[in-house]
Design a protein around this motif. Structure first.
Motif, PDB file in Angstrom:
ATOM      1  N   THR A  10       0.830  -1.201   0.000  1.00 46.62           N
ATOM      2  CA  THR A  10       0.000   0.000   0.000  1.00 46.62           C
ATOM      3  C   THR A  10       0.868   1.256   0.000  1.00 46.62           C
ATOM      4  O   THR A  10       0.568   2.217  -0.706  1.00 46.62           O
ATOM      5  CB  THR A  10      -0.933   0.003   1.233  1.00 46.62           C
ATOM      6  N   VAL A  11       1.938   1.259   0.776  1.00 43.85           N
ATOM      7  CA  VAL A  11       2.854   2.394   0.794  1.00 43.85           C
ATOM      8  C   VAL A  11       3.397   2.643  -0.620  1.00 43.85           C
ATOM      9  O   VAL A  11       3.408   3.776  -1.106  1.00 43.85           O
ATOM     10  CB  VAL A  11       4.025   2.164   1.783  1.00 43.85           C
ATOM     11  N   ALA A  12       3.815   1.580  -1.282  1.00 44.39           N
ATOM     12  CA  ALA A  12       4.339   1.716  -2.651  1.00 44.39           C
ATOM     13  C   ALA A  12       3.275   2.270  -3.587  1.00 44.39           C
ATOM     14  O   ALA A  12       3.554   3.140  -4.421  1.00 44.39           O
ATOM     15  CB  ALA A  12       4.829   0.358  -3.156  1.00 44.39           C
ATOM     16  N   GLU A  13       2.049   1.796  -3.430  1.00 42.48           N
ATOM     17  CA  GLU A  13       0.944   2.275  -4.283  1.00 42.48           C
ATOM     18  C   GLU A  13       0.660   3.758  -4.022  1.00 42.48           C
ATOM     19  O   GLU A  13       0.474   4.540  -4.961  1.00 42.48           O
ATOM     20  CB  GLU A  13      -0.315   1.446  -4.008  1.00 42.48           C
ATOM     21  N   VAL A  14       0.641   4.113  -2.742  1.00 46.04           N
ATOM     22  CA  VAL A  14       0.368   5.512  -2.388  1.00 46.04           C
ATOM     23  C   VAL A  14       1.489   6.420  -2.886  1.00 46.04           C
ATOM     24  O   VAL A  14       1.232   7.501  -3.431  1.00 46.04           O
ATOM     25  CB  VAL A  14       0.171   5.665  -0.862  1.00 46.04           C
ATOM     26  N   MET A  15       2.732   5.986  -2.732  1.00 46.99           N
ATOM     27  CA  MET A  15       3.865   6.786  -3.210  1.00 46.99           C
ATOM     28  C   MET A  15       3.806   6.981  -4.718  1.00 46.99           C
ATOM     29  O   MET A  15       4.121   8.059  -5.238  1.00 46.99           O
ATOM     30  CB  MET A  15       5.190   6.128  -2.811  1.00 46.99           C
ATOM     31  N   ALA A  16       3.366   5.938  -5.423  1.00 53.54           N
ATOM     32  CA  ALA A  16       3.221   6.041  -6.883  1.00 53.54           C
ATOM     33  C   ALA A  16       2.134   7.052  -7.235  1.00 53.54           C
ATOM     34  O   ALA A  16       2.278   7.852  -8.168  1.00 53.54           O
ATOM     35  CB  ALA A  16       2.885   4.668  -7.467  1.00 53.54           C
ATOM     36  N   GLU A  17       1.052   7.036  -6.464  1.00 53.92           N
ATOM     37  CA  GLU A  17      -0.040   7.978  -6.718  1.00 53.92           C
ATOM     38  C   GLU A  17       0.394   9.415  -6.421  1.00 53.92           C
ATOM     39  O   GLU A  17       0.051  10.351  -7.167  1.00 53.92           O
ATOM     40  CB  GLU A  17      -1.259   7.599  -5.868  1.00 53.92           C
ATOM     41  N   LEU A  18       1.152   9.588  -5.346  1.00 52.53           N
ATOM     42  CA  LEU A  18       1.669  10.925  -5.032  1.00 52.53           C
ATOM     43  C   LEU A  18       2.602  11.416  -6.141  1.00 52.53           C
ATOM     44  O   LEU A  18       2.596  12.603  -6.491  1.00 52.53           O
ATOM     45  CB  LEU A  18       2.416  10.904  -3.686  1.00 52.53           C
ATOM     46  N   ALA A  19       3.404  10.514  -6.696  1.00 49.93           N
ATOM     47  CA  ALA A  19       4.318  10.878  -7.788  1.00 49.93           C
ATOM     48  C   ALA A  19       3.535  11.358  -9.004  1.00 49.93           C
ATOM     49  O   ALA A  19       3.939  12.303  -9.690  1.00 49.93           O
ATOM     50  CB  ALA A  19       5.201   9.685  -8.150  1.00 49.93           C
ATOM     51  N   GLU A  20       2.377  10.725  -9.250  1.00 48.16           N
ATOM     52  CA  GLU A  20       1.532  11.127 -10.385  1.00 48.16           C
ATOM     53  C   GLU A  20       0.917  12.507 -10.164  1.00 48.16           C
ATOM     54  O   GLU A  20       0.615  13.226 -11.117  1.00 48.16           O
ATOM     55  CB  GLU A  20       0.414  10.096 -10.598  1.00 48.16           C
ATOM     56  N   LEU A  21       0.701  12.853  -8.896  1.00 47.28           N
ATOM     57  CA  LEU A  21       0.090  14.157  -8.575  1.00 47.28           C
ATOM     58  C   LEU A  21       1.108  15.304  -8.583  1.00 47.28           C
ATOM     59  O   LEU A  21       0.739  16.469  -8.469  1.00 47.28           O
ATOM     60  CB  LEU A  21      -0.579  14.098  -7.192  1.00 47.28           C
ATOM     61  N   THR A  64       8.878   7.303   5.368  1.00 46.19           N
ATOM     62  CA  THR A  64       9.531   7.521   4.068  1.00 46.19           C
ATOM     63  C   THR A  64      10.359   8.803   4.061  1.00 46.19           C
ATOM     64  O   THR A  64      11.289   8.951   3.265  1.00 46.19           O
ATOM     65  CB  THR A  64       8.505   7.612   2.919  1.00 46.19           C
ATOM     66  N   GLY A  65       9.991   9.764   4.933  1.00 45.12           N
ATOM     67  CA  GLY A  65      10.698  11.043   4.965  1.00 45.12           C
ATOM     68  C   GLY A  65      10.279  12.000   3.864  1.00 45.12           C
ATOM     69  O   GLY A  65      10.717  13.146   3.821  1.00 45.12           O
ATOM     70  N   ASP A  66       9.406  11.554   2.983  1.00 46.97           N
ATOM     71  CA  ASP A  66       8.940  12.378   1.862  1.00 46.97           C
ATOM     72  C   ASP A  66       7.911  13.391   2.369  1.00 46.97           C
ATOM     73  O   ASP A  66       6.992  13.031   3.118  1.00 46.97           O
ATOM     74  CB  ASP A  66       8.317  11.466   0.797  1.00 46.97           C
ATOM     75  N   THR A  67       8.051  14.646   1.968  1.00 50.27           N
ATOM     76  CA  THR A  67       7.179  15.701   2.503  1.00 50.27           C
ATOM     77  C   THR A  67       5.716  15.478   2.156  1.00 50.27           C
ATOM     78  O   THR A  67       4.840  15.567   3.033  1.00 50.27           O
ATOM     79  CB  THR A  67       7.653  17.081   2.016  1.00 50.27           C
ATOM     80  N   ALA A  68       5.398  15.177   0.900  1.00 46.89           N
ATOM     81  CA  ALA A  68       3.993  14.944   0.517  1.00 46.89           C
ATOM     82  C   ALA A  68       3.436  13.732   1.258  1.00 46.89           C
ATOM     83  O   ALA A  68       2.286  13.740   1.722  1.00 46.89           O
ATOM     84  CB  ALA A  68       3.882  14.747  -0.987  1.00 46.89           C
ATOM     85  N   GLU A  93      11.778  15.779  13.591  1.00 44.77           N
ATOM     86  CA  GLU A  93      12.079  15.401  12.202  1.00 44.77           C
ATOM     87  C   GLU A  93      11.376  16.310  11.195  1.00 44.77           C
ATOM     88  O   GLU A  93      11.761  16.357  10.031  1.00 44.77           O
ATOM     89  CB  GLU A  93      11.596  13.965  11.933  1.00 44.77           C
ATOM     90  N   ALA A  94      10.328  16.980  11.616  1.00 45.76           N
ATOM     91  CA  ALA A  94       9.470  17.735  10.691  1.00 45.76           C
ATOM     92  C   ALA A  94      10.096  19.086  10.362  1.00 45.76           C
ATOM     93  O   ALA A  94       9.807  20.089  11.008  1.00 45.76           O
ATOM     94  CB  ALA A  94       8.083  17.919  11.316  1.00 45.76           C
ATOM     95  N   LYS A  98       5.215  23.279   6.379  1.00 44.23           N
ATOM     96  CA  LYS A  98       3.825  22.798   6.298  1.00 44.23           C
ATOM     97  C   LYS A  98       3.648  21.513   7.104  1.00 44.23           C
ATOM     98  O   LYS A  98       2.632  21.336   7.785  1.00 44.23           O
ATOM     99  CB  LYS A  98       3.433  22.566   4.840  1.00 44.23           C
ATOM    100  N   VAL A  99       4.632  20.609   7.044  1.00 44.04           N
ATOM    101  CA  VAL A  99       4.563  19.365   7.824  1.00 44.04           C
ATOM    102  C   VAL A  99       4.549  19.694   9.320  1.00 44.04           C
ATOM    103  O   VAL A  99       3.738  19.162  10.085  1.00 44.04           O
ATOM    104  CB  VAL A  99       5.754  18.429   7.486  1.00 44.04           C
ATOM    105  N   HIS A 100       5.436  20.580   9.732  1.00 45.46           N
ATOM    106  CA  HIS A 100       5.509  20.997  11.137  1.00 45.46           C
ATOM    107  C   HIS A 100       4.176  21.599  11.586  1.00 45.46           C
ATOM    108  O   HIS A 100       3.628  21.240  12.640  1.00 45.46           O
ATOM    109  CB  HIS A 100       6.638  22.018  11.294  1.00 45.46           C
ATOM    110  N   ASP A 101       3.639  22.507  10.779  1.00 46.94           N
ATOM    111  CA  ASP A 101       2.403  23.207  11.108  1.00 46.94           C
ATOM    112  C   ASP A 101       1.230  22.235  11.229  1.00 46.94           C
ATOM    113  O   ASP A 101       0.470  22.261  12.202  1.00 46.94           O
ATOM    114  CB  ASP A 101       2.135  24.262  10.024  1.00 46.94           C
TER     115      ASP A 101
END
Length: 228
Positions: A10-21, A64-68, A93-94, A98-101
């Protein structure tokens, strides 16, 4: 084991979807504010709505450390499910604003350890972590001021806000404004501190928006409340 594998898929699928966005124009705008992602927040929220609350997936996306991915994790997590030390590590870590907020406002404020963390973070040597402590304090100034030393907070703001790093300065300034707006007995002093320190006095403000300069902010909000 099967559940772990499922989550990883699911993480891989979600990351792929975020990449498309990913949108280069959105990234350009976001990076001006220190946020290293290119996903439109409306589309991110729509994705979160579809995924619904999934605490384990949220934890994996955060890792993942990825902001999105971290923004999405915040939207699908269960705020009350995090342990105190887990939230402490996440705030440290944030680094993207926007992540922090979002982490402070959407998760920490709703967590049963929020007051304990407020006290722990308030004078932290890391100014970004300290800004989270101030944000939680500002929330209490507005909603639950009993037990807060408002005069003492004004003392700290008066002594330290002028030379504080940007994120901490912004959080202190918000607290100053909130004290002036919500507590009439401290309003004159809050206005005086704002006028003397001149923090954010020249901050560019769009037409129709309230300036973050504390005296202007206090005066406008009090006017709207019909208070004097």
């Amino acid at each position: 084991m099967a559940e772990t594998a499922l989550t990883e898929t699911t993480v891989a699928e979600v990351m792929a979807e975020l990449a498309e966005l990913e949108d280069p124009r959105a990234r350009e705008v976001n990076e001006k504010h220190g946020d290293d992602h290119g996903v439109n927040l409306g589309k991110l929220r729509a994705l979160a709505k579809r995924l619904k609350t999934q605490q384990e997936l949220a934890r994996r996306l955060w890792e993942t450390g990825d902001t999105a991915a971290r923004l999405l994790a915040i939207l699908i997590c269960r705020p009350k499910a995090f342990e105190r030390d887990e939230l402490d590590a996440m705030v440290r870590e944030a680094r993207a604003p926007k992540v922090h907020d979002w982490l402070v406002n959407y998760v920490v404020k709703k967590n049963p350890h929020s007051e304990e963390l407020r006290l722990a973070w308030f004078a932290d040597p890391d100014p970004v972590v300290a800004s989270a402590g101030w944000a939680l304090t500002t929330d209490r100034v507005a909603k639950k001021p009993q037990g807060l030393d408002l005069a003492g907070l004004l003392d700290v703001i008066e002594a330290e806000m002028k030379d504080a790093p940007d994120r901490l300065q912004w959080a202190m300034n918000h607290c100053l404004a909130q004290i002036g707006i919500e507590h009439a007995e401290h309003r004159t002093r809050a206005l005086d501190i704002g006028e003397r320190l001149e923090v954010l006095k020249d901050y560019p403000t769009s037409p129709g928006c309230t300036s973050p300069f504390a005296p202007a902010w206090i005066t406008e909000m009090v006017r709207r409340q019909g208070d004097t």
